[in-house]
Write a protein that holds these residues in place. Structure first.
Motif: not given
Length: 273
Positions: A213-238
Motif C-alpha cells: 500500500v502506498i499513501f500519497m499526499d500533496e503529490g508525494r509518496i508519504v509512506e508505503e508498506g504492507t497492508p498490515d504496516e499501513i493500516f495497523n501501524n502507520p509511521q507518519h502522522e499524516r
C-alpha cells in the motif's frame, strides 16, 4: 513490471507530482490511497502516458516506455501500442454509446492490434462471460446499470491482453449496492495473478487484496508498506490522520454489513495505534 523513476508533473503553477519513484513487480497488487487532490490519479495517468510527466521516466519490463533513448516522445502509433500493454479503467466508464457491449469490448483490438475479427470476437465473448455479462453482449451501454457498464469497461481493457492493469477509482461513480459486483471482478483478476495498481477509497478491499500500500499526499509518496504496516501501524502522522478520518466517516455513515460468501466487501475494520 513497471518502474517509475523520479517523475514530476505540473499544470501551470500547480505542481501535482513531485519526484515520484516506485515499482510494481510482476504479479503484484499495489493499492494507492490518499486524500482527494494528492496526485493519485495523475500518477496512474502518467504511467499510462495520458498525462506525460514533465520530468522522469516510465519503464515497462525494464524498457523505457513512451520515449526513445534521447527522451524524445514516440509517435502516437507507437505510444498506443506501448499503452496497450498497460490497461486502464477509469472512474467513469467511457463506453461508446453507439456500440453494443460486444462492439465496445472489441474496439481496442479492432483499431489497435489489427488481429483477425474472429480472434478478437472470440476473446471478447470469453471476457464478457468472465465478468458475468455474456447475456448482455448485444445490448447498448444505456441499457446497463453503472456496475454492469464498469464491468464492460474492465473487459474492454482486458481485451488488449495487457501485462498490467491500472484502476482509477473504479467504484466511486457507482451506487453503493453496485460496488460489490465490480470489486468481485477485480478480486478474480487478483486471484488470476494480474499485476495491478489500484487507486481507491475502498480501504477494506485494499487491505484484503493488496501486497503493498502506498499513501500519497500533496503529490508525494508519504509512506508505503504492507497492508498490515499501513493500516495497523502507520509511521507518519499524516497517514494516521487520514486513516482515522476515513474510519470515523465509515462508522458514522455505513454500518458494517454481514459478509457474503460470494462478494468482496469493502468495509473491513481498520485498527490504528
Amino acid at each position: 513490471m513497471i518502474e517509475v523513476r523520479a517523475i514530476s508533473k505540473s499544470f501551470g503553477d500547480n505542481k501535482v507530482l513531485t519526484d515520484i519513484s516506485m515499482t510494481i513487480e510482476d504479479g503484484e497488487v499495489v493499492g494507492i490511497i490518499g486524500p482527494s487532490g494528492s496526485g493519485k490519479s495523475t500518477l496512474l495517468r502518467s504511467i499510462n502516458f495520458l498525462e506525460p510527466p514533465d520530468t522522469g521516466d516510465i519503464l515497462i519490463n525494464g524498457e523505457l516506455a513512451y520515449r526513445d533513448a534521447a527522451r524524445r516522445e514516440l509517435s502516437k502509433s507507437n505510444i498506443a501500442l506501448t499503452r496497450s500493454r498497460v490497461g486502464m479503467v477509469f472512474q467513469h466508464f467511457y463506453l461508446f454509446p453507439h456500440m453494443t457491449v460486444l462492439e465496445n469490448v472489441c474496439s481496442g483490438p479492432r483499431f489497435v492490434s489489427k488481429v483477425a475479427k474472429t480472434e478478437y470476437e472470440e476473446r471478447a465473448n470469453a471476457l464478457l462471460d468472465r465478468v458475468g455479462l455474456a447475456e448482455k453482449r448485444h445490448q447498448y451501454p444505456e441499457q446497463l446499470s453503472g456496475g454492469q457498464q464498469q464491468r464492460v469497461a474492465i473487459a474492454r481493457s482486458l481485451a488488449m491482453e495487457p501485462a498490467a492493469m491500472l484502476f482509477d477509482e473504479p467504484t466511486s461513480a457507482l451506487d453503493p449496492e453496485l460496488v460489490g459486483e465490480v470489486l468481485s471482478v477485480m478480486r478474480k483478476l487478483v486471484d488470476d495473478g494480474m499485476t495491478m495498481a489500484i487507486v481507491t477509497h475502498e480501504m477494506g478491499f485494499v487491505r484484503q487484496v493488496a501486497d503493498r500500500v502506498i499513501f500519497m499526499d500533496e503529490g508525494r509518496i508519504v509512506e508505503e508498506g504492507t497492508p498490515d504496516e499501513i493500516f495497523n501501524n502507520p509511521q507518519h502522522e499524516r497517514t494516521r490522520a487520514f486513516l482515522s478520518a476515513i474510519l470515523s466517516h465509515t462508522e458514522r455513515t455505513e454500518p458494517a454489513p454481514e459478509p457474503h460468501p460470494t462478494e468482496v466487501i469493502s468495509s473491513l475494520p481498520i485498527v490504528l495505534p
